[in-house]
Design a protein around this motif. Structure first.
Motif, short mmCIF file in Angstrom:
data_model
loop_
_atom_site.label_atom_id
_atom_site.label_comp_id
_atom_site.label_asym_id
_atom_site.label_seq_id
_atom_site.Cartn_x
_atom_site.Cartn_y
_atom_site.Cartn_z
N GLN A 1 109.06 46.67 62.11
CA GLN A 1 110.37 46.52 61.59
C GLN A 1 110.68 47.77 61.21
OE1 GLN A 1 110.85 43.39 58.79
NE2 GLN A 1 112.96 43.80 58.58
N ARG B 1 111.88 50.11 64.05
CA ARG B 1 112.91 49.60 64.65
C ARG B 1 114.08 50.19 63.79
NH1 ARG B 1 113.93 43.39 65.26
NH2 ARG B 1 114.27 44.01 63.11
N GLU B 2 114.13 50.04 62.73
CA GLU B 2 115.21 50.15 61.63
C GLU B 2 115.57 51.84 61.51
OE1 GLU B 2 114.69 48.18 58.38
OE2 GLU B 2 115.26 46.08 59.33
#
Length: 253
Positions: A85, A88-89
């Motif tokens: 995550q 991805r961010e």
């Protein structure tokens, strides 16, 4: 009183006599040939029952070991999920993207186009966007290591939600600092000058925010709960404090 004591004594003697009779009856039953086979069968079944209990105990122990392994697997999966995550961010904005002509056209043409474009790039170099440092999310393992008095009723998701909002404020602030002054309106320019005034020699080259940035770029409430989460982030070495000029600066570690 004498009559009551006598009755108790008679009752006690009768109980003893009854017990002796039952004992004699059981001894006689055990000596009867017709019942010996039944007693042997009962003894054999007790042995089988004992073996079954041992097997059940072994199975329970194996299930407990399996449960521990599954817990470790769950923690590992949560760590991988948090890292994925975070990646991805935080994908860099300057990653090269293939052009449509290179995707659809032949390999030779793509190489020729690359050769033609290279001299143009040499003449007009493009500026790569500056990277902005962000705080990584708290892992499940780190969350478990936080003392209970510090966590209180705060959950893992609540803490990481604040981490994301802090990163949002950092990105919002430093995007303004990286802009040319000519492109700013009056409100943004005021923020720009405030950011410069808040810098000190201790924050040179660091990425930091203050409470005013949290209010400016996020919807978070700067309250007791927010400061409790900041204490946890300091404990997990995500931020550190730099104080001075009646201002607390939260530096990204």
């Amino acid at each position: 009183m004498v009559s009551s004591d006598l009755e108790d004594l008679c009752f006690h003697i009768n109980m003893k006599i009854s017990t002796i009779k039952k004992t004699l009856q059981l001894r006689n039953i055990g000596q009867e040939p017709s019942l010996k086979s039944m007693l042997c069968k009962i003894g054999h079944e007790m042995v089988l029952l004992h073996d079954l209990l041992n097997k059940m105990e072994t199975e329970v122990q194996q299930q407990e070991k399996l449960k521990d392994l599954l817990k470790e697997l769950q923690k590992s999966a949560e760590r991988d999920q948090n890292e994925a995550q975070h990646l991805r961010e935080n994908i860099p904005a300057h990653l090269p993207k293939p052009t449509q002509s290179c995707i659809t056209g032949p390999t030779v043409k793509c190489e020729e186009q690359t050769k033609v474009v290279e001299p143009e790039r040499a003449k007009k170099p493009t500026k790569e966007p500056r990277l902005i440092k962000e705080a990584p999310l708290i892992t499940a393992e780190e969350f478990e290591s936080v003392p209970a008095y510090m966590k209180g009723r705060l959950t893992y998701d609540q803490i990481n939600a604040v981490v994301q909002e802090v990163n949002k404020a950092v990105v919002g602030k430093y995007k303004i600092l990286h802009q040319p002054l000519k492109s700013m309106n009056a409100a943004v320019r005021n923020l720009y000058h405030r950011f410069l005034e808040e810098e000190t020699k201790d924050t040179k080259g660091e990425f930091f925010i203050v409470e005013a940035d949290i209010k400016e770029f996020t919807q978070l409430k700067v309250d007791k709960r927010f400061h409790s989460i900041l204490n946890i982030l300091r404990h997990c070495q995500r931020v550190r404090e730099v104080r001075g000029s009646r201002l607390v600066r939260y530096v990204i570690c």
